[in-house]
Write an enzyme that holds these catalytic residues in place. Structure first.
Site, mmCIF file in Angstrom:
data_model
loop_
_atom_site.group_PDB
_atom_site.id
_atom_site.type_symbol
_atom_site.label_atom_id
_atom_site.label_comp_id
_atom_site.label_asym_id
_atom_site.label_seq_id
_atom_site.Cartn_x
_atom_site.Cartn_y
_atom_site.Cartn_z
ATOM 1 N N GLU A 113 16.640 17.042 34.086
ATOM 2 C CA GLU A 113 15.212 16.899 34.327
ATOM 3 C C GLU A 113 14.649 15.780 33.462
ATOM 4 O OE1 GLU A 113 13.254 20.652 33.861
ATOM 5 O OE2 GLU A 113 14.329 21.577 35.520
ATOM 6 N N HIS A 231 1.145 19.933 34.351
ATOM 7 C CA HIS A 231 2.327 19.644 35.162
ATOM 8 C C HIS A 231 1.937 18.622 36.218
ATOM 9 C CE1 HIS A 231 5.912 20.034 37.573
ATOM 10 N NE2 HIS A 231 6.437 20.787 36.631
ATOM 11 N N ARG A 277 6.311 14.289 31.108
ATOM 12 C CA ARG A 277 5.269 14.862 31.960
ATOM 13 C C ARG A 277 3.890 14.250 31.732
ATOM 14 N NH1 ARG A 277 6.762 21.340 31.946
ATOM 15 N NH2 ARG A 277 8.499 21.181 33.405
ATOM 16 N N HIS A 338 -0.680 23.601 32.897
ATOM 17 C CA HIS A 338 0.615 24.279 33.031
ATOM 18 C C HIS A 338 1.071 25.000 31.771
ATOM 19 C CE1 HIS A 338 4.567 25.127 34.589
ATOM 20 N NE2 HIS A 338 5.163 24.384 33.670
ATOM 21 N N ARG A 373 5.802 18.984 25.442
ATOM 22 C CA ARG A 373 7.017 19.795 25.574
ATOM 23 C C ARG A 373 8.060 19.138 26.483
ATOM 24 N NH1 ARG A 373 8.700 23.617 29.408
ATOM 25 N NH2 ARG A 373 6.709 23.433 30.502
#
Length: 523
Positions: A113, A231, A277, A338, A373
């Site tokens: 990811e 997100h 992100r 998110h 994160r």
């Protein structure tokens, strides 16, 4: 209930809370208090997976490096070392408990990811990882003779006596205003995040930040509240809910396109569609502004249809419900609130500055995620630190070291800012969410933040101040908690006069070395 005293009280029933309860039950009696069903939590909706360095060529050192880089200079190296170093053992524990991780030729399948340098993401049921872990733990909790679960029960106060946690006051969420106090010398807050403070969020209805508010009102420090992760890819379709579209889709080759069908991420970051992100969220917001609000498109239709449907069965089925076939056409997406990187300040053993009060999961902050994160670290966080928390309650941790007032961090409380002419909204939660989305969302500035701080201060005083009514029903306490947490986020965002990670200030668009420190708030 006849029993009113327990060895452990756990508030919240996500993966962090359930894992804590199961481990604690090996050493005493446990009460789990949850305001919804036992499985109604953020953890259940975690699609992307869980990260751990278990693959060939990978290592805890590489995982640590990726996490520190994503955290934009505010990760605690100690906490990150604990997370990544103990990650493989936590995965082994889940396997022993029966979590059915996906495999290929008998080996656990590993995906990649955004911002990960190696394939290290484990999945269960394709894009239903959180659900499988939650269901496995919930089943074990239900059959445990040493764990009592109170569903549809709202914790409204952490009881403190002589400076230490002494229990929890609760009431039902069904309109009954009766209250009860349960006693324990160990109170664990694991209530998850606060995405429902925002108009658009991937979080379930229960995610209103209750645990952070309860701990703060009990005297606990909170930290890094300005860092709320949006997100980048949530379903943006009229008539459909704000449904998360896993970052794993881009890991498998999905391409972000603007409203004209052109790919755009390469012009925003060297990692393109696999950028962190915060970068992707701001890029999508920028493209939407250029397109008069039309959403971006997430396109995975170039991959074989069978691969897409089998790899992302939940997403595929949910989109089909609304007439969208993701194997044939791109998906309209936009950012949504998110994940809360900040929370109740803990050390690496889950301890707060209030004796006997512990926290873990998304409600807690050990600075393991820093300002942004790394994808799929959240589920690992819940497992690693809940295990250490229980060890700490058994005396197996070094002596707690109170934070040094001269450690370079910024400390403050909630300011009573000057009033503005406004009235308490009739639809409290809806108006709060709209206000937070407009003024404390992906892009912020000082003027809007100050205005928001003043409005929230007034609302809180008129709702629950000395001149306002005291909370009566569970809904009143929930709104009180939402106002407290919203004020904590706004106050921290106002103080941080720079842009770093998930916190972006239009009036201070660059990071500053002066602000390579944490903002700690305490009542």
């Amino acid at each position: 209930m006849d029993r009113t005293s327990y060895d452990y009280i756990v508030i919240g029933s996500g993966i962090a809370g359930l894992n804590t309860a199961l481990l604690a039950a090996e050493h005493g009696s446990v009460l789990v208090v949850t305001k919804g069903r036992i499985d109604d939590c953020n953890s259940r909706y975690a699609q992307g997976g869980i990260a751990a360095a278990i693959g060939p060529g990978d290592s805890a050192t590489l995982h640590e490096r990726d996490t520190l880089e994503a955290g934009a200079g505010l990760c605690s190296p100690e906490a990150v070392g604990v997370l990544t170093g103990q990650g493989p053992d936590s995965i082994a524990g889940l396997i022993r408990w029966g979590v059915p991780f996906d495999t290929i030729h008998g080996q656990i399948a590993l995906g990649r990811e955004g911002a990960h340098s190696m394939p290290r993401i484990l999945h269960a049921g394709g894009d239903a990882t959180g659900q499988h872990i939650e269901d496995t733990l919930a089943h074990r909790v239900r059959i445990s003779e040493r764990i009592t679960v109170l569903e549809y029960t709202h914790a409204i106060r952490v009881c403190v006596a002589d400076g230490a946690a002494a229990g929890v006051e609760v009431m039902g969420t069904n309109g009954d205003t009766g209250r009860q106090v349960f006693q324990s010398d160990v109170v664990v807050v694991s209530t998850g995040g606060a995405g429902r403070l925002y108009r658009y969020t991937t979080n379930p209805e229960v995610a209103t930040g209750d645990g952070v508010a309860l701990a703060y009102l009990a005297g606990a420090e909170v930290m890094d509240m300005e860092f709320y992760q949006f997100h980048p890819t949530a379903l943006w379709l009229e008539g459909a809910p704000t449904f998360l579209l896993s970052e794993a889709m881009r890991g498998e080759g999905a391409i972000l396109r603007n409203a004209h069908g052109d790919p755009f991420m390469a012009s925003h970051h060297a990692m393109g569609d696999l950028a962190p992100r915060d970068v992707v969220s701001r890029a999508i917001a920028s493209e939407m502004e250029r397109a008069d609000g039309r959403p971006a498109m997430l396109d995975i239709s170039h991959l074989p249809a069978a691969t897409v449907a089998s790899r992302f069965p939940t997403i595929y089925a949910e989109c089909r419900r609304y007439g969208l076939d993701i194997t044939r056409e791109p998906i309209p997406v936009a950012p949504a609130a998110h994940y809360m990187m900040g929370g109740i300040r803990i050390d690496t053993w889950g301890r707060t500055n209030v004796d006997g009060l512990y926290a873990c999961g998304e409600a807690a902050c050990a600075a393991v995620h820093g300002a942004n994160r790394l994808a799929s670290n959240s589920l690992l966080d819940t497992l690693v630190f809940s295990r250490r928390l229980v060890e700490a309650t058994l005396g197996n941790a070094p002596e707690y070291e109170a934070s040094d007032e001269s450690d370079g961090n910024t400390r403050a409380g909630l300011a009573n800012r000057a009033m503005v002419c406004t009235t308490v909204p009739e639809r409290g939660k809806e108006n709060l969410r709209d206000l937070m989305w407009r003024n404390v969302g992906i892009a912020r500035n000082g003027t809007r933040l100050l205005l928001t701080a003043r409005i929230l201060n007034l609302w809180q005083r008129q709702y629950y101040g000395t001149s306002g009514p005291a909370p009566q029903a569970a809904e009143d306490f929930e709104l009180r908690n939402m106002l407290v947490v919203a004020r904590l986020i706004v106050e921290a965002a106002l103080q941080r006069r720079e842009s770093r990670g998930a916190h972006y200030r239009e009036d201070f668009p660059e990071p500053s070395e002066e602000w390579r420190r944490h903002i700690v708030l305490r009542d």
